[in-house]
Design a protein around this motif. Sequence first.
Motif, short mmCIF file in Angstrom:
data_model
loop_
_atom_site.label_atom_id
_atom_site.label_comp_id
_atom_site.label_asym_id
_atom_site.label_seq_id
_atom_site.Cartn_x
_atom_site.Cartn_y
_atom_site.Cartn_z
N GLN A 66 11.94 -10.54 9.49
CA GLN A 66 12.45 -9.81 10.97
C GLN A 66 12.40 -10.36 12.32
O GLN A 66 13.25 -10.54 13.72
CB GLN A 66 11.95 -8.45 10.66
CG GLN A 66 12.45 -7.69 12.11
CD GLN A 66 12.30 -5.73 11.60
OE1 GLN A 66 11.56 -5.54 10.68
NE2 GLN A 66 13.14 -5.14 12.31
N LEU A 67 10.46 -10.87 12.61
CA LEU A 67 10.36 -11.12 13.86
C LEU A 67 10.83 -12.73 13.96
O LEU A 67 11.66 -12.81 15.17
CB LEU A 67 9.14 -11.44 13.61
CG LEU A 67 7.74 -10.10 13.69
CD1 LEU A 67 6.12 -10.60 13.90
CD2 LEU A 67 8.36 -9.05 15.07
N ARG A 68 11.65 -13.52 12.69
CA ARG A 68 12.07 -14.83 12.98
C ARG A 68 13.25 -14.87 13.43
O ARG A 68 13.62 -15.44 13.92
CB ARG A 68 11.53 -15.75 11.58
CG ARG A 68 10.39 -15.74 12.31
CD ARG A 68 10.48 -17.14 10.49
NE ARG A 68 9.19 -17.24 10.13
CZ ARG A 68 8.46 -18.10 8.75
NH1 ARG A 68 9.20 -18.31 8.13
NH2 ARG A 68 7.41 -18.21 9.15
N GLN A 69 14.09 -13.52 13.24
CA GLN A 69 15.73 -13.29 13.37
C GLN A 69 15.09 -13.22 14.67
O GLN A 69 16.25 -12.95 15.83
CB GLN A 69 15.59 -12.19 12.30
CG GLN A 69 17.37 -11.70 12.25
CD GLN A 69 18.12 -12.95 11.94
OE1 GLN A 69 17.73 -13.94 11.50
NE2 GLN A 69 19.28 -13.21 12.91
N GLU A 70 15.12 -12.22 14.72
CA GLU A 70 14.04 -11.55 16.37
C GLU A 70 13.92 -12.75 17.71
O GLU A 70 15.02 -13.02 18.27
CB GLU A 70 13.72 -10.52 17.01
CG GLU A 70 13.45 -9.08 16.04
CD GLU A 70 12.76 -8.09 16.18
OE1 GLU A 70 11.82 -8.15 17.08
OE2 GLU A 70 13.12 -7.06 15.72
#
Length: 235
Positions: A66-70
């Motif tokens: 999720q952090l990578r997507q953000e």
Amino acid sequence: MKFRLFRRRLTISSPRMAVRSSLPWPLRWIAGALMLGFSAAIALWAFEVGQGLAGLDSHAKEELAQLRQEVLSLRSDRDKAQSIANTADSLLTAEKALQEKMMGQIRQLELDNRSLRDDLGFFEKLLPTGPAEVVSIRSLQAEVLSETQLKWQVLVIQPVKVTANFNGKLELTLQGTQAGKPWSMSLPGGPQLLQFKQYRRMEGVLDLPARTVVKTVTAKIMDGASVRSVQTFTL
């Protein structure tokens, strides 16, 4: 004697014995390192297995994804904002260049308009106003450029039917006051030679003394000792 020697070997006073391993020390170091590595691998495996059993590893992976997507979304927004900013700067630069170009064109048009008006006035003055038979001053203009400079302009014409060139002189006289007292001034170097067939425009800039106020400018066209035309301009 032999019994005594044998008994000495069996008692405390017998010589010390050293038991040494036949394995070389480099192999012993390698074996120790292998044991430590194996132990660390087992500990790491046990830790990962414990995380998997507790459900911590899957949760961390989901948060990481999720952090990578953000991060990717933020980078995309940043790139879009940077692109918009660059486009705005380019538009502002182009608009500024266009405005400067238009201002330059406007200034050039104003200069051309002023030049056309001057030319129109000049040629209007060439039109005959009466049955003139001799050379005459059609126009005399004077303008104070500063406290110490004056610009003058004289337009002289003669009838079209006169085919001979006119050879004479132009006298210019300035009159006024200097420090409150009467003052006059002529062209530096004396009258100017005047040669033309139909018309001639003469002009120049005169340097004035300090504290001088010019009130009138008088032009004379001389043909030898004869005065052909006189005109006075009042400032």
